[in-house]
Design a protein around this motif. Structure first.
Motif, PDB file in Angstrom:
ATOM      1  N   ARG A 127      -1.693  -8.239  -7.900  1.00 14.39           N
ATOM      2  CA  ARG A 127      -1.675  -6.781  -8.033  1.00 14.39           C
ATOM      3  C   ARG A 127      -1.260  -6.376  -9.453  1.00 14.39           C
ATOM      4  O   ARG A 127      -1.833  -5.458 -10.036  1.00 14.39           O
ATOM      5  N   PHE A 136      -6.841  -2.701 -14.981  1.00  9.64           N
ATOM      6  CA  PHE A 136      -7.320  -1.351 -14.681  1.00  9.64           C
ATOM      7  C   PHE A 136      -6.773  -0.353 -15.699  1.00  9.64           C
ATOM      8  O   PHE A 136      -7.490   0.532 -16.180  1.00  9.64           O
ATOM      9  N   PHE A 154      -5.921   4.039  -7.188  1.00  7.97           N
ATOM     10  CA  PHE A 154      -5.615   2.693  -7.669  1.00  7.97           C
ATOM     11  C   PHE A 154      -4.111   2.465  -7.772  1.00  7.97           C
ATOM     12  O   PHE A 154      -3.575   1.483  -7.255  1.00  7.97           O
ATOM     13  N   TYR A 155      -3.416   3.386  -8.450  1.00  9.62           N
ATOM     14  CA  TYR A 155      -2.007   3.119  -8.752  1.00  9.62           C
ATOM     15  C   TYR A 155      -1.125   3.186  -7.513  1.00  9.62           C
ATOM     16  O   TYR A 155      -0.014   2.667  -7.518  1.00  9.62           O
ATOM     17  N   THR A 156      -1.587   3.838  -6.440  1.00  6.95           N
ATOM     18  CA  THR A 156      -0.808   3.787  -5.208  1.00  6.95           C
ATOM     19  C   THR A 156      -1.265   2.637  -4.304  1.00  6.95           C
ATOM     20  O   THR A 156      -0.803   2.522  -3.175  1.00  6.95           O
ATOM     21  N   GLY A 157      -2.171   1.802  -4.804  1.00  9.94           N
ATOM     22  CA  GLY A 157      -2.616   0.660  -4.005  1.00  9.94           C
ATOM     23  C   GLY A 157      -3.382   1.063  -2.759  1.00  9.94           C
ATOM     24  O   GLY A 157      -3.439   0.319  -1.791  1.00  9.94           O
ATOM     25  N   SER A 158      -3.992   2.247  -2.787  1.00 13.09           N
ATOM     26  CA  SER A 158      -4.649   2.739  -1.574  1.00 13.09           C
ATOM     27  C   SER A 158      -6.034   2.137  -1.362  1.00 13.09           C
ATOM     28  O   SER A 158      -6.705   2.464  -0.392  1.00 13.09           O
ATOM     29  N   MET A 174      -9.527   8.572  -8.737  1.00 13.49           N
ATOM     30  CA  MET A 174      -9.642   7.114  -8.737  1.00 13.49           C
ATOM     31  C   MET A 174      -8.350   6.479  -9.243  1.00 13.49           C
ATOM     32  O   MET A 174      -7.857   5.504  -8.671  1.00 13.49           O
ATOM     33  N   CYS A 175      -7.781   7.049 -10.308  1.00 12.71           N
ATOM     34  CA  CYS A 175      -6.530   6.506 -10.843  1.00 12.71           C
ATOM     35  C   CYS A 175      -5.419   6.608  -9.800  1.00 12.71           C
ATOM     36  O   CYS A 175      -4.658   5.662  -9.594  1.00 12.71           O
ATOM     37  N   ARG A 176      -5.328   7.758  -9.126  1.00  9.01           N
ATOM     38  CA  ARG A 176      -4.283   7.923  -8.110  1.00  9.01           C
ATOM     39  C   ARG A 176      -4.447   6.864  -7.016  1.00  9.01           C
ATOM     40  O   ARG A 176      -3.477   6.205  -6.632  1.00  9.01           O
ATOM     41  N   THR A 198       0.840  -1.204   0.000  1.00  6.95           N
ATOM     42  CA  THR A 198       0.000   0.000   0.000  1.00  6.95           C
ATOM     43  C   THR A 198       0.869   1.246   0.000  1.00  6.95           C
ATOM     44  O   THR A 198       1.862   1.316   0.716  1.00  6.95           O
ATOM     45  N   GLY A 199       0.474   2.219  -0.819  1.00  6.79           N
ATOM     46  CA  GLY A 199       1.163   3.497  -0.789  1.00  6.79           C
ATOM     47  C   GLY A 199       2.354   3.586  -1.714  1.00  6.79           C
ATOM     48  O   GLY A 199       3.034   4.598  -1.747  1.00  6.79           O
ATOM     49  N   VAL A 200       2.634   2.528  -2.473  1.00 10.66           N
ATOM     50  CA  VAL A 200       3.755   2.561  -3.411  1.00 10.66           C
ATOM     51  C   VAL A 200       3.199   2.686  -4.820  1.00 10.66           C
ATOM     52  O   VAL A 200       2.388   1.854  -5.238  1.00 10.66           O
ATOM     53  N   TRP A 201       3.625   3.719  -5.534  1.00 13.23           N
ATOM     54  CA  TRP A 201       3.142   3.896  -6.899  1.00 13.23           C
ATOM     55  C   TRP A 201       3.410   2.633  -7.713  1.00 13.23           C
ATOM     56  O   TRP A 201       4.536   2.148  -7.777  1.00 13.23           O
ATOM     57  N   PHE A 202       2.397   2.071  -8.312  1.00 13.12           N
ATOM     58  CA  PHE A 202       2.481   0.883  -9.163  1.00 13.12           C
ATOM     59  C   PHE A 202       3.061  -0.320  -8.412  1.00 13.12           C
ATOM     60  O   PHE A 202       3.461  -1.298  -9.026  1.00 13.12           O
TER      61      PHE A 202
END
Lengths: 368, 251
Positions: free
Chosen positions: A326, A333, B140-144, B136-138, A241-245
């Motif tokens: 993921r 997505f 998603f891509y940060t896995g939040s 939403m994209c932000r 969580t919290g890591v870009w991509f």
């Protein structure tokens, strides 16, 4: 002092990077009997404060070598490495002072902060019944949590305020110079060519050109919404969580999916525009010229099969990376985002009268 | 100063400034002194009805602008601006097929700042669709969206759908060719639903074709029903950000 007594949870302790100035630098780790030197990660026993190597602590069952106090290491992002904020020293247990007192000296600040809002929000910091030691421990743990925390005022409120002001200025300036469109009074007897939905629905309208309207306008959007909502119930890991991509691999998957989707979406649009999939199939299999049969086969089954094939192909094209759940989520997505934006763009800028494709700079005027 | 006994000499500028920020009047409104030290900063946020949406402290990593891009906040701010300009537009707009178009023309030509309000409302509506989508994209891509934040992601998807519906219901109101035919296209799409297509189409139009019934239906949805529903989900969304462990943090 066993963690299992009365259901008391083991304490949470944080990893401390050792520097030359650390109090425990050069002290002996009681597990491996080697000195803890600068650069190594250490933990302190929550009861006796004896320093241990972080790895020794975990490999010896998460207990202190001297008094067997159990404690789990807090694997929280940005926690250990972050320097003390607002002048708070690391983990100093300080008595809680009444809230009415004059401005707090920096030492007491994090504990107070913890006592008010953090303690309520963090279940692990619950003071255990009757245990003076454990409530002190909970207090320390909460104090440590407060380390990497910034006060909302002004650290969050100021960026929020500034972005709000910039938004208001930007929107007002745009509204001052660019007028909202207003065409002729509505006329049910006169259809403009082309008639388009608002731009954020033009992706659906674009799909409408290629398949059965029920599939394009209702089934696919419903499936998209359901799948979007399902994402967190499929991808249930939370360590990244919290890591870009989620790191370099995820970024690679993102780019593969972007290029893949971009090319396939354009290829399919152009193929249908210039080859005419429906006509080709109907000519090849004359029985499909019966309209209701054609609706089922060429307008529903064929597009569905093509979309499935493209989706499976996306998985195949990232399979060599041995993707995690993921990564697969990122791939699909991204495919949704790229396809959605691309189709809206094609619908807005590339579709002219009779919804025929034109270059945007060659677009004939709308016949209003 | 705060004791109320002014000295013989007139107060200095610094004393006045201090009284403004720490005096009886300020404290009667905000309870705590000006938030210039840690304790008052925490209490100001915790004890203020508007600010207490926020936790009083936030993780350093979670509020970097290059992490959030302020997109959630911008979406909310846009929503507020749309609410304010929308209320102002409501003073002049009557949802009647005989008046609607003329009212929009009056807004543009006669009403002071009417054109500006309509423009802000129009571009803000587009803006909100974009910022919500990017938010939403932000996320998603940060896995939040990952546990324990699953349900808030679901609420977010609902908010995206509501944003699209709000934008689309407003599209009809100017009652010009653009809105009339865009809504014709949109409702035809809805009417293509399998089995219950005709019923959905009738539900959307309130009639067999776009007319007064449609206009009043979409107007009511646009100015009351959808904003209320959106506010409801928005409250849940904000509340759950805090309940699910605060803003997510980068490593």
């Amino acid at each position: 002092m066993s963690g299992s007594e009365a259901g008391v949870k083991p304490a949470l302790i944080s990893v401390r990077p050792t520097t030359a100035e650390s109090k425990w630098a050069g002290k002996e780790c009681p597990h491996c009997k080697k000195d803890i030197s600068a650069g190594e990660n250490a933990v302190l026993c929550p009861k006796c404060y004896t320093p241990h190597h972080k790895d020794c602590w975990t490999t010896h069952g998460n207990v202190c070598a001297l008094d067997q106090t159990p404690a789990n290491i807090m694997e929280r992002a940005g926690r250990a490495a972050a320097p003390a904020v607002d002048g708070a020293p690391v983990g100093t247990p300080a008595p809680v002072k009444p809230a009415a007192e004059a401005p707090a000296p920096p030492k007491a600040a994090p504990v107070k902060a913890a006592a008010v809002p953090v303690a309520a929000a963090v279940p692990a910091a619950k003071p255990a019944a009757g245990g003076g030691a454990s409530s002190a421990r909970a207090m320390r743990s909460a104090a440590r949590r407060a380390q990497a925390q910034l006060t909302t005022w002004p650290h969050l409120l100021m960026p929020e305020f500034l972005s709000a002001v910039l938004l208001m200025i930007g929107l007002t300036v745009m509204a001052w110079f660019v007028n909202a469109p207003l065409e002729e009074h509505s006329n049910p007897n006169h259809t403009p060519n082309p008639s388009k939905a608002p731009w954020y629905f033009l992706n659906l309208q674009e799909l409408l050109l290629h398949m059965h309207p029920g599939l394009a306008g209702v089934v696919i959007p419903t499936i998209i919404i359901v799948l979007l909502m399902a994402i967190p119930y499929v991808d249930i890991t939370s360590d990244d969580t919290g890591v870009w991509f989620s790191g370099a691999q995820g970024k690679k998957v993102f780019w593969i999916s972007t290029v893949y989707t971009f090319l396939w979406a354009w290829a399919l649009i152009l193929a249908d525009e210039f080859v005419g999939v429906r006509a080709v199939i109907e000519n090849a299999i004359p029985v499909l010229k019966i309209s209701w049969l054609s609706e089922i086969v060429t307008q529903t089954m064929v597009p569905t099969a093509i979309m499935w094939a493209v989706a499976v192909g996306l998985y195949i094209s990232i399979a060599h990376l041995k993707p995690t759940v993921r990564d697969v989520m990122i791939a699909y997505f991204t495919a949704f985002v790229i396809a959605w934006i691309l189709l809206a763009l094609v619908g807005s800028a590339f579709r002219g009268p009779a919804m025929v494709l034109y270059w945007p700079w060659n677009m004939p005027p709308r016949i209003a | 100063m705060a004791s109320g006994t002014l000295g013989q000499r007139p107060p200095t500028g610094a004393q006045v400034w201090d009284w403004l920020r720490n005096g009886r009047v300020f404290k009667s409104i905000f309870r705590y002194s000006y938030p210039s030290d840690r304790r008052n900063r925490i209490m100001t946020v915790a004890k203020n009805v508007f600010l207490h949406l926020h936790p009083s402290q936030v993780p350093r990593g979670g509020i970097r602008v290059t992490y959030t891009w302020c997109l959630g906040g911008l979406s909310f701010m846009t929503f507020l601006m749309l609410t304010v300009t929308g209320v102002l537009l409501m003073f002049y707009y009557v949802p009647s097929v005989t008046r609607a178009y003329q009212d929009i023309q009056d807004l543009e030509t006669v009403v002071t700042f009417g054109m500006l309000m309509r423009n802000i409302h129009r571009w803000g509506a587009h803006m909100m669709v974009i910022t919500v989508f990017l938010h939403m994209c932000r996320v998603f891509y940060t896995g939040s969206y990952k546990p324990p934040r699953e349900f808030n992601w679901v609420v977010g998807v609902i908010l995206l759908v509501l944003t699209l519906l709000l934008s689309f219901t407003g599209y009809l109101l100017p009652w010009d060719q653009l809105s009339f035919w865009a809504v014709t296209v949109g409702t035809t799409i809805g009417g293509a639903a399998p089995i219950i297509g005709k019923q959905i189409n009738f539900l959307l139009l309130g009639d067999f074709e776009i007319g007064q019934n449609t206009l009043i239906r979409w107007y009511t949805l646009h100015v009351i029903a959808l904003p209320l529903i959106l506010s409801l989900f928005l409250s849940v969304h904000f509340w759950r950000v805090r309940q699910d462990g605060g803003i997510s943090q980068p490593m």
